[in-house]
Design an enzyme around this catalytic site. Structure first.
Site, mmCIF file in Angstrom:
data_model
loop_
_atom_site.group_PDB
_atom_site.id
_atom_site.type_symbol
_atom_site.label_atom_id
_atom_site.label_comp_id
_atom_site.label_asym_id
_atom_site.label_seq_id
_atom_site.Cartn_x
_atom_site.Cartn_y
_atom_site.Cartn_z
ATOM 1 C CG HIS A 81 21.171 21.630 10.895
ATOM 2 N ND1 HIS A 81 21.185 22.358 12.072
ATOM 3 C CD2 HIS A 81 19.869 21.324 10.685
ATOM 4 C CE1 HIS A 81 19.962 22.458 12.555
ATOM 5 N NE2 HIS A 81 19.138 21.858 11.726
ATOM 6 C CD GLU A 139 16.853 21.678 7.852
ATOM 7 O OE1 GLU A 139 17.347 22.733 7.417
ATOM 8 O OE2 GLU A 139 16.525 21.544 9.052
ATOM 9 C CG HIS A 143 15.076 26.403 6.643
ATOM 10 N ND1 HIS A 143 15.058 27.474 7.520
ATOM 11 C CD2 HIS A 143 15.363 25.314 7.403
ATOM 12 C CE1 HIS A 143 15.323 27.054 8.742
ATOM 13 N NE2 HIS A 143 15.507 25.756 8.707
#
Length: 404
Positions: A81, A139, A143
């Site tokens: 993930h 992502e 992040h």
């Protein structure tokens, strides 16, 4: 090799840990981090060198999916993930730098000669809508832009997007240290349409291998669908000379979301049974809105107006809640999407890009960044508009409730 990598992390060895099949084909800084840099979330004084110390996101969370229907990824693999820099208290920041966001990944990796890494990502880092590139971009932008040790200033001779490569190399390497499927299977926990497991069985198995309790998550059917592993870090997120970052497993900072007993662990060839009766025709939203209503402040008078400010003397604004593409919810008013500034202030305007909020369905509560409260520094007087902030930094603390 994977078990050796993991053992090295658990032993906290200072020796380089060789990561297979990840050639170092691009320039790295020659300035290694000092050996006496403190462990993240353990320092009592400020560490000024953020190129060697992740702050405030000092908890690295490696997260994995088990998507059984529709089946995503190899049959015997929890797919990747992401790798997230959570704050030491379990909250988190997101989309920290608009100037560092990217619009592609595959092209960047190929330009640095990372075809092998790219092929591996295509196997293990899968999007449930089959657009893997879209997930990778998300992502990184959400992040990696919050990781201080891979900012451009941390490179002696920064080459555009080398930090992008660093993020994906590190994330895949850390992913390979936590082979969830193998750990479970080695203890007799395997996918089945008939067998169920207890939460303690699964958690104890993962704890024995990882060294600390992990967080497991189940869907609304009580089926296992995600695992999170938490780490502290010493030094940089980057991989120097193919050595894994100096990671220290820690207990999960979030509670597991699975029942105590009867957890399903369904195989990836699972097909749900066909319905035996038809459902009545129910009205469905046609505009993508999940919920809408007024945003009230618990224990306080007034409500939020369309700019996201607290007001007590006028009409409440209607806010809309949309399900976000990769989890969470987007919040919108008539002014535009809502976001949270670097100082934690809630704002809504037309130029705001949508970000991910959390929504507690049982309480109709809007949260942000793992924090369940909001606050203000003073109560508005008549006709005064007061900003509100995520967390309890203000003297007036409350929760945001969506009233339909």
């Amino acid at each position: 090799m994977i078990s050796e990598l993991l053992q090295g992390v658990l032993d906290h060895t200072p020796n380089p840990i060789e990561v297979p099949q990840l050639p170092n084909q691009f320039p790295l800084s020659t300035d290694y981090c000092p050996i006496d840099v403190p462990l993240t979330c353990s320092n009592k004084t400020e560490v000024k060198d953020t190129c060697c110390f992740e702050h405030p996101g000092g908890v690295l969370v490696l997260t994995q999916f088990w998507n059984y229907y529709p089946a995503i990824g190899p049959d015997k693999l929890f797919t990747l993930h992401g790798l997230w820099p959570d704050n030491c208290d379990g909250s988190y920041d997101q989309f920290c730098s608009n100037s560092d966001t990217i619009t592609e990944v595959s092209g960047v990796l190929r330009s640095f000669g990372e075809e092998e890494l790219l092929e591996k990502m295509k196997q293990v880092w899968k999007n449930n809508n089959h657009n893997d590139e879209q997930l990778w971009i998300h992502e990184f932008n959400k992040h990696a832009t919050c990781m201080t040790t891979i900012q451009s200033k941390c490179y002696d001779q920064y080459e555009k997007h080398v930090n992008v490569v660093d993020f994906f190399r590190t994330t895949v390497a850390v992913f390979e240290t936590v082979p969830t499927y193998d750990w479970l299977a080695n203890n007799g926990i395997v996918p089945s349409t008939a067998q169920t497991y207890s939460r303690q069985q699964i958690e104890d198995t993962l704890t024995a291998q990882f060294g600390q309790p992990a967080r497991i998550s189940c869907n609304k059917y009580g089926a296992l669908d995600e695992v999170w592993y938490f780490h502290h870090l010493k030094g940089s997120v980057r991989m120097y000379n193919n050595s894994l970052p100096d990671l220290y497993p820690i207990p999960a900072l979030a509670e597991s979301r699975c029942p105590e007993h009867g957890i399903k662990y369904l195989p990836k060839d699972f097909k749900p049974p066909a319905p035996t009766h038809t459902q009545p025709n129910l009205p469905r939203p046609t505009d993508g809105v999940y919920k809408h209503g007024y945003l009230k402040l618990s224990g306080q008078s007034g409500c939020l107006i369309s700019t996201g400010k607290w007001y007590i003397s006028g009409t409440c604004a209607t806010f809309q809640l949309f399900k976000a593409p990769f989890g969470g919810y987007n919040l919108k008013s008539s002014k535009g999407f809502c976001g949270v500034t670097a100082d934690g202030e809630l704002i809504c305007h037309r130029g705001q890009q949508p970000i991910q909020f959390e929504f507690d369905k049982s309480k109709n509560q809007i949260n942000y960044g793992g924090v369940h409260v909001w606050s203000a520094f003073n109560e508005p007087s008549r006709f005064e508009q007061i900003p509100i902030f995520s967390g309890g930094k203000g003297s007036i603390v409350f929760k945001l409730i969506l009233e339909e």
